[in-house]
Design a protein around this motif. Sequence first.
Motif, PDB file in Angstrom:
ATOM      1  N   LYS A 111      40.195  36.693  46.545  1.00 36.63           N
ATOM      2  CA  LYS A 111      39.780  37.539  45.372  1.00 36.63           C
ATOM      3  C   LYS A 111      40.450  38.844  45.476  1.00 36.63           C
ATOM      4  O   LYS A 111      40.521  39.296  46.646  1.00 36.63           O
ATOM      5  N   LYS A 112      40.648  39.517  44.379  1.00 41.81           N
ATOM      6  CA  LYS A 112      41.554  40.816  44.572  1.00 41.81           C
ATOM      7  C   LYS A 112      40.898  41.614  43.432  1.00 41.81           C
ATOM      8  O   LYS A 112      40.665  41.210  42.264  1.00 41.81           O
ATOM      9  N   THR A 148      38.552  47.602  36.762  1.00 37.56           N
ATOM     10  CA  THR A 148      39.715  47.181  37.522  1.00 37.56           C
ATOM     11  C   THR A 148      40.099  45.916  37.139  1.00 37.56           C
ATOM     12  O   THR A 148      39.474  45.024  36.741  1.00 37.56           O
ATOM     13  N   ARG A 149      41.550  45.544  37.809  1.00 40.32           N
ATOM     14  CA  ARG A 149      42.098  44.412  37.437  1.00 40.32           C
ATOM     15  C   ARG A 149      41.434  43.371  38.603  1.00 40.32           C
ATOM     16  O   ARG A 149      41.562  43.544  39.682  1.00 40.32           O
ATOM     17  N   ARG A 150      40.942  42.198  38.170  1.00 40.32           N
ATOM     18  CA  ARG A 150      40.136  41.234  38.882  1.00 40.32           C
ATOM     19  C   ARG A 150      41.011  39.808  38.827  1.00 40.32           C
ATOM     20  O   ARG A 150      41.386  39.583  37.826  1.00 40.32           O
ATOM     21  N   VAL A 151      41.117  39.082  40.054  1.00 39.80           N
ATOM     22  CA  VAL A 151      41.723  37.906  40.125  1.00 39.80           C
ATOM     23  C   VAL A 151      41.076  37.131  41.204  1.00 39.80           C
ATOM     24  O   VAL A 151      40.573  37.645  42.162  1.00 39.80           O
ATOM     25  N   ALA A 152      40.837  35.770  40.941  1.00 45.24           N
ATOM     26  CA  ALA A 152      40.226  35.001  42.084  1.00 45.24           C
ATOM     27  C   ALA A 152      40.686  33.547  41.697  1.00 45.24           C
ATOM     28  O   ALA A 152      40.981  33.126  40.755  1.00 45.24           O
ATOM     29  N   GLN A 153      40.868  33.042  42.942  1.00 48.99           N
ATOM     30  CA  GLN A 153      41.122  31.522  42.948  1.00 48.99           C
ATOM     31  C   GLN A 153      40.310  30.761  43.859  1.00 48.99           C
ATOM     32  O   GLN A 153      39.815  31.143  45.082  1.00 48.99           O
ATOM     33  N   ALA A 154      39.964  29.409  43.395  1.00 51.16           N
ATOM     34  CA  ALA A 154      39.004  28.667  43.982  1.00 51.16           C
ATOM     35  C   ALA A 154      39.628  27.282  44.010  1.00 51.16           C
ATOM     36  O   ALA A 154      40.431  26.956  43.185  1.00 51.16           O
ATOM     37  N   GLY A 174      37.789  44.306  34.266  1.00 49.00           N
ATOM     38  CA  GLY A 174      36.483  44.184  34.285  1.00 49.00           C
ATOM     39  C   GLY A 174      35.799  45.163  35.224  1.00 49.00           C
ATOM     40  O   GLY A 174      36.294  45.485  36.274  1.00 49.00           O
ATOM     41  N   LYS A 175      34.459  45.229  35.401  1.00 48.92           N
ATOM     42  CA  LYS A 175      33.490  45.899  36.464  1.00 48.92           C
ATOM     43  C   LYS A 175      32.981  44.857  37.278  1.00 48.92           C
ATOM     44  O   LYS A 175      32.539  45.384  38.278  1.00 48.92           O
ATOM     45  N   SER A 218      40.992  37.201  30.833  1.00 46.95           N
ATOM     46  CA  SER A 218      42.172  37.633  30.241  1.00 46.95           C
ATOM     47  C   SER A 218      43.139  36.409  30.626  1.00 46.95           C
ATOM     48  O   SER A 218      44.358  36.365  29.959  1.00 46.95           O
ATOM     49  N   GLY A 219      42.835  35.747  31.484  1.00 48.36           N
ATOM     50  CA  GLY A 219      43.908  34.565  31.855  1.00 48.36           C
ATOM     51  C   GLY A 219      43.387  33.390  32.756  1.00 48.36           C
ATOM     52  O   GLY A 219      42.368  33.912  33.880  1.00 48.36           O
ATOM     53  N   THR A 220      43.553  32.248  32.700  1.00 45.49           N
ATOM     54  CA  THR A 220      43.047  31.174  33.531  1.00 45.49           C
ATOM     55  C   THR A 220      44.169  30.343  33.961  1.00 45.49           C
ATOM     56  O   THR A 220      44.630  29.869  32.711  1.00 45.49           O
ATOM     57  N   ASP A 221      44.358  29.851  35.014  1.00 44.04           N
ATOM     58  CA  ASP A 221      45.580  28.697  35.122  1.00 44.04           C
ATOM     59  C   ASP A 221      44.671  27.627  36.153  1.00 44.04           C
ATOM     60  O   ASP A 221      44.029  28.071  37.083  1.00 44.04           O
TER      61      ASP A 221
END
Length: 156
Positions: free
Chosen positions: A147-148, A24-30, A107-108, A84-87
């Motif tokens: 996180k999503k 799945t598409r994963r995104v997290a921000q710290a 990813g998994k 796939s990306g980092t900001d």
Amino acid sequence: MEEKTNIVISKVSSMVDVGEKAVTRRVAQASCYIHFPEQVFEMLRENDFLTHKGSIINTSVVAGLMAVKKTSDILPLCHPLQISGTDLDITPEENKIKIECTVKCEGKTGVEMEALTGASVAALCIYDMCKAFSHDLEITDLKLNFKKGGKSDYGG
């Protein structure tokens, strides 16, 4: 007579098996902050956040990005991920700098640890570049903002 309790750990550490999980598409921000003494922060601001070592903003962004990519090398139970990306956003505020690191992948498993590692290493880089001016620098409030993706979402 005092009774002693022996704690026995029967399982050694192991990585979670993600083989059966869906991609799945994963995104997290710290995020975190680095606080400065007022006179040090003003000196940095007046010099556009440049020191004899270079730009603390640009250098800390590069350090944070590199840390994101190396997270599984330094945290033994993290899976290597195809990021796939980092900001990495570095924002001066009043006597402090806010660091936000957002990481994405397909990813998994999630990218929370990569986001936390990126934010913390960016802060450590700023500390390293500014410690000649003062050791009274403080890194605070390291946290996962959101996180999503995957089984559950967290935060904003």
